[in-house]
Design a protein around this motif. Structure first.
Motif, PDB file in Angstrom:
ATOM      1  N   LEU A 128     -12.868 -15.141   7.261  1.00  0.00           N
ATOM      2  CA  LEU A 128     -11.904 -14.041   7.233  1.00  0.00           C
ATOM      3  C   LEU A 128     -12.462 -12.789   7.876  1.00  0.00           C
ATOM      4  CD1 LEU A 128     -10.243 -14.544   3.786  1.00  0.00           C
ATOM      5  CD2 LEU A 128      -9.530 -15.292   6.033  1.00  0.00           C
ATOM      6  N   VAL A 129     -13.790 -12.617   7.819  1.00  0.00           N
ATOM      7  CA  VAL A 129     -14.398 -11.490   8.532  1.00  0.00           C
ATOM      8  C   VAL A 129     -14.069 -11.617  10.013  1.00  0.00           C
ATOM      9  CG1 VAL A 129     -16.568 -10.417   9.176  1.00  0.00           C
ATOM     10  CG2 VAL A 129     -16.229 -11.192   6.847  1.00  0.00           C
ATOM     11  N   GLY A 130     -14.259 -12.819  10.562  1.00  0.00           N
ATOM     12  CA  GLY A 130     -13.926 -13.040  11.968  1.00  0.00           C
ATOM     13  C   GLY A 130     -12.453 -12.830  12.236  1.00  0.00           C
ATOM     14  N   ARG A 131     -11.633 -13.276  11.314  1.00  0.00           N
ATOM     15  CA  ARG A 131     -10.188 -13.172  11.490  1.00  0.00           C
ATOM     16  C   ARG A 131      -9.740 -11.719  11.562  1.00  0.00           C
ATOM     17  NH1 ARG A 131      -5.115 -12.758  12.034  1.00  0.00           N
ATOM     18  NH2 ARG A 131      -3.645 -14.078  11.095  1.00  0.00           N
ATOM     19  N   VAL A 132     -10.230 -10.887  10.637  1.00  0.00           N
ATOM     20  CA  VAL A 132      -9.711  -9.522  10.623  1.00  0.00           C
ATOM     21  C   VAL A 132     -10.304  -8.699  11.765  1.00  0.00           C
ATOM     22  CG1 VAL A 132      -9.205  -9.558   8.176  1.00  0.00           C
ATOM     23  CG2 VAL A 132     -11.388  -8.688   8.934  1.00  0.00           C
ATOM     24  N   VAL A 133     -11.541  -8.967  12.162  1.00  0.00           N
ATOM     25  CA  VAL A 133     -12.103  -8.239  13.305  1.00  0.00           C
ATOM     26  C   VAL A 133     -11.334  -8.623  14.567  1.00  0.00           C
ATOM     27  CG1 VAL A 133     -14.137  -7.902  14.725  1.00  0.00           C
ATOM     28  CG2 VAL A 133     -14.361  -7.933  12.265  1.00  0.00           C
ATOM     29  N   ALA A 134     -11.055  -9.903  14.731  1.00  0.00           N
ATOM     30  CA  ALA A 134     -10.271 -10.337  15.890  1.00  0.00           C
ATOM     31  C   ALA A 134      -8.884  -9.726  15.856  1.00  0.00           C
ATOM     32  CB  ALA A 134     -10.183 -11.858  15.902  1.00  0.00           C
ATOM     33  N   GLN A 135      -8.346  -9.563  14.652  1.00  0.00           N
ATOM     34  CA  GLN A 135      -7.013  -8.967  14.525  1.00  0.00           C
ATOM     35  C   GLN A 135      -7.000  -7.528  15.051  1.00  0.00           C
ATOM     36  OE1 GLN A 135      -5.697  -9.010  10.500  1.00  0.00           O
ATOM     37  NE2 GLN A 135      -3.717  -8.114  10.970  1.00  0.00           N
ATOM     38  N   PHE A 136      -8.093  -6.799  14.802  1.00  0.00           N
ATOM     39  CA  PHE A 136      -8.169  -5.432  15.320  1.00  0.00           C
ATOM     40  C   PHE A 136      -8.388  -5.420  16.822  1.00  0.00           C
ATOM     41  CE2 PHE A 136      -8.993  -3.866  10.975  1.00  0.00           C
ATOM     42  CZ  PHE A 136      -8.045  -2.864  10.992  1.00  0.00           C
ATOM     43  N   VAL A 137      -9.304  -6.279  17.288  1.00  0.00           N
ATOM     44  CA  VAL A 137      -9.693  -6.218  18.699  1.00  0.00           C
ATOM     45  C   VAL A 137      -8.581  -6.753  19.586  1.00  0.00           C
ATOM     46  CG1 VAL A 137     -11.375  -7.022  20.372  1.00  0.00           C
ATOM     47  CG2 VAL A 137     -12.114  -6.368  18.092  1.00  0.00           C
ATOM     48  N   PHE A 138      -7.943  -7.825  19.179  1.00  0.00           N
ATOM     49  CA  PHE A 138      -6.881  -8.433  19.988  1.00  0.00           C
ATOM     50  C   PHE A 138      -5.551  -8.238  19.290  1.00  0.00           C
ATOM     51  CE2 PHE A 138     -10.735 -10.770  20.928  1.00  0.00           C
ATOM     52  CZ  PHE A 138     -10.771 -10.742  22.314  1.00  0.00           C
TER      53      PHE A 138
END
Lengths: 382, 405
Positions: A128-138
């Protein structure tokens, strides 16, 4: 680390030598979870086609690759590390829609491993850390507040082999099976049920005279059985409720997930949904569960749609119960799961961020140390 | 099974614990069988390594079943008696499971098995003197039974608990004893309760064996001994948890039942005491479970003290090469690597396994089951945080002391 008795100044040998063992190690736990996540991945591939397969493969390959590089650099070759990285990658892939480009998937997997696993040591659910960071970046691909309102799902004739990019919006959508004749494309492009429910909560669905809930359920949302079987748009592993319940029961049967946790997530979410008010025609109505229209329990239907229309089931059965990131005792897990359910519902009804259940898990992960410290058993005799 | 027992069975007084696969169904219905002596016995002359003893026989002497072999020379100690009739051939040292090398006497049996007639049958002796004369040991705590009872009387105990909870897998000796001689167990419990002057005497038996519980209840009716059936959850056999379950008293960390005014006696001591008090016979045999996946004919046997385990295993049929021998239960027993180790009066089981199981240390993934299952509330994860003694907090040290294993 092996505890030696003299380190603790006790004359007792801590951990008496057990001569017979159950044979379960932490690898069995990770493998069972990997198996459960793979089943959801397969279901996702059936529903969303080859694109889903590529997203999942990219996530797993990137996660395992980065983890291998890390383990080579740090010379820390813990047994079971690769399986755990693969599990993180797979869970991350399950939260992505099948339409994202490979760069987003790779970025998410790298962040999951580097930040979630290496920096935070798995105390925050790494996928989920990866998911939410990706959500911000992309934010263009992963909606940051409704940017991805419409997304595709394969039509009944094209499951497994269809191309999800050949999608069309169906004007008069009546259900997955029923609308088959009305399109020549390989996929329907539909509004995600969660998105419809969020619009409803902020009064963007016009009431039909006295009827407030009926337009939502009759006109906008897909049939409820579609959300049960997962033939609605959404993340690869988010939608299929039946599959998630089955893999969850498998994990519970193996003893690697406690039944209290998913049950409490769902129960607390349902409880919050049945109380928290919904804004309809500039009027806040409390207790939606008690709503009846034309002798139909529309309030109950509204809650069931919330539970089954995506994210919440995946969170309850696969993401929240991560052994490293959740509290250790059952009482702690109940508290943690209740927090997840309530925060997710709050964010869904009144928040702007998409992926509310994932945020709820990360927020509650931050409280795990506190929960563990508070929910402590007294030692016998003290 | 576990769910049913948890909700329909007797109430459990502590959290945690495990319902283990018990592995005893194969032989739990077979009667206790006495194994005849078929070779020289190496009888240890002392029950514990730090007791000084004096042998009363010489090489070449003929001894009978029950004749005295050694006597304690100091204040502490117990006499040792011959388990067989035969001739003393040598004095040497033998490996024992709990004490290592101790002096022993080798007896070559003659096939006649003559029993020494009881001399003291009509003497008016106290219970405690009889126990001392017949060499009855107590397994937990390891002490001479009469000395433990003395200590208990001196501390002024109020309750006696007899521990027939055999919750470890494989072990069935206590169960067979209760099945075969419930009356003798109740009689002995009454005798010991009288000798101790306790208010309550309780026999704790597994709830699962309903017929045994019923039989014991009928034997104990009107005798002042209570029969309590407890859940079959694993460490229920621990004295700390028995005291908690039966009397709701908590023994402080590192303490003993005597600290809260309770005597907890294992059933094996009661069995030996019954032998001494009711039959006026010394302790010469150990009733023990011989089992494990390497044994072809597992069961509960009455084995002469001093029998090497290698001969025991060969007699009961070794199915395959064994790689581990465990004395006691598979969870708390001791593993021995010397096949000439001899059976002592404290043995309750000898388990022969085809393979040796071990785990390599792996990092903790915080699954939390250890915290959930610990019956006394230790959080093993706390130990991981304290990497050195200085870092170990007072709480962690306290937890280490509280461990019952």
């Amino acid at each position: 680390m092996i505890i030696e008795p003299r380190m603790l100044g006790s004359q007792k040998l801590l951990g008496a030598p057990l001569h017979r063992l159950s044979g379960h190690t932490h690898r069995h736990i990770v493998r069972a979870w990997l198996m459960a996540a793979s089943v959801m991945g397969l279901i996702g591939i059936v529903l969303y086609g080859r694109a889903a397969l590529w997203v999942l493969l990219t996530c797993v390959a990137a996660a395992v690759g980065v983890d291998t590089i890390c383990s080579l650099l740090s010379r820390n070759r813990t047994p079971g590390r690769t399986e755990r990285a693969a599990l993180t990658g797979l869970l991350l892939g399950l939260t992505f829609p099948a339409t994202i480009p490979w760069a987003v998937a790779t970025f998410g997997a790298v962040v999951s491993i580097l930040i979630g696993q290496v920096v935070f040591q798995g105390t925050l659910q790494p996928a989920l850390v990866g998911r939410v960071v990706a959500q911000f970046v992309f934010s263009g691909y992963l909606s940051l507040g409704g940017a991805l309102a419409y997304s595709p799902v394969l039509t009944p004739g094209h499951v497994l082999m269809g191309d999800i990019r050949s999608a069309e919006r169906v004007a008069d959508y009546r259900g997955w099976i029923e609308s088959q004749e009305s399109t020549t494309f390989e996929a329907y492009e539909l509004e995600r049920p969660v998105q419809i429910l969020r619009r409803f909560a902020v009064s963007q669905v016009e009431p039909d005279g006295d009827l407030r809930y009926t337009p939502l359920i009759r006109d906008l949302l897909p049939p409820w059985e579609d959300t049960i079987f997962g033939v609605v748009p959404g993340g690869i592993g988010e939608t299929c409720t039946v599959g998630l319940i089955i893999v969850g029961l498998y994990l519970i049967h193996r003893g690697f997930l406690r039944w209290q946790l998913p049950l409490t997530v769902l129960a607390s979410a349902a409880f919050a949904l049945s109380i928290l008010p919904v804004e309809i025609a500039r009027d806040y109505r409390w207790f939606p569960a008690l709503e009846f229209e034309q002798d139909r329990a529309v309030g109950m239907a509204y809650i069931l749609y919330h539970l089954t229309s995506g994210q919440l089931m995946l969170t309850a059965f696969l993401l929240a119960g991560d052994v490293t990131a959740s509290p250790m005792r059952v009482h702690g897990q109940i508290l943690y799961a209740a927090g997840i359910g309530v925060i997710a519902v709050f964010m869904r009804l009144y928040g702007v961020l998409d992926g509310e259940c994932y945020w709820a898990v990360l927020i509650m992960n931050a409280f795990v140390t506190t929960i563990d410290r508070q929910i402590r058993r007294p030692v016998l005799g003290t | 099974m576990s769910l049913l027992s948890r909700y329909l069975g007797p109430k459990q007084a502590f959290e945690g614990g495990l319902f283990l696969p018990d592995q005893k169904a194969e032989y739990a219905r077979q009667p206790i069988e006495t194994l005849p002596v078929d070779g020289p016995l190496h009888v240890p002359l002392s029950h514990m390594a730090d007791w000084s003893v004096e042998p009363v026989v010489r090489v070449g002497d003929r001894v009978l079943h029950g004749s005295l072999l050694s006597e304690p020379s100091g204040s502490a100690g117990l006499p040792v008696h011959s388990p067989v009739s035969g001739r003393v051939t040598a004095f040497s040292r033998a490996w024992t499971p709990y004490d290592g090398l101790v002096p022993c006497v080798t007896i070559e049996p003659d096939e006649r098995n003559e029993v020494l007639s009881s001399r003291h049958g009509f003497e008016n002796e106290s219970v405690i003197v009889q126990l001392a004369r017949h060499g009855v040991m107590c397994q937990s705590p390891r002490a001479a039974l009469h000395e433990y009872l003395h200590a208990a009387i001196a501390r002024g105990v109020g309750d006696l608990i007899i521990n027939a909870m055999e919750t470890e897998p494989y072990l069935a000796a206590d169960l067979r004893t209760v099945v075969e001689e419930p009356g003798r167990i109740v009689d002995t419990a009454c005798e010991l309760a009288d000798a101790l002057g306790v208010v309550r005497a309780i026999i704790a038996v597994p709830f699962r064996h309903r017929r045994v519980v019923r039989r014991l209840n009928s034997e104990a009716e009107g005798r002042g001994v209570e029969i309590v059936a407890l859940a079959d959850v694993y460490p229920q056999c621990s004295p700390v948890l028995l005291v908690k379950s039966l009397l709701d008293r908590e023994i402080p960390p590192g303490g003993a039942p005597l600290d809260v005014g309770v005597v907890v006696l294992p059933l094996s001591s009661i069995r030996s005491a019954a032998h001494a008090l009711l039959d006026d016979r010394p302790v010469t045999h150990a009733v023990m479970t011989v089992a494990g996946d390497a044994i072809r004919q597992p069961g509960v046997f009455r084995v002469a003290i001093g029998t090497p385990i290698e001969r025991l295993a060969n007699r009961l049929g070794l199915a395959s090469p064994m790689h581990q021998v465990v004395f006691g239960g598979p969870l708390t027993g001791v593993s021995v690597d010397n096949l000439s180790t001899v059976v002592t009066s404290e043995c309750t089981g000898a388990l022969f396994f085809k393979s040796r199981e071990s785990v390599s240390p792996v990092p903790c993934i915080r699954c939390g089951w250890c915290v959930e299952d610990c019956p006394i509330g230790i959080a093993p994860t706390d130990f991981l945080k304290s990497e050195s003694r200085s870092a170990a907090s007072a709480m962690v040290l306290l937890q280490a002391d509280a461990c019952i294993d």
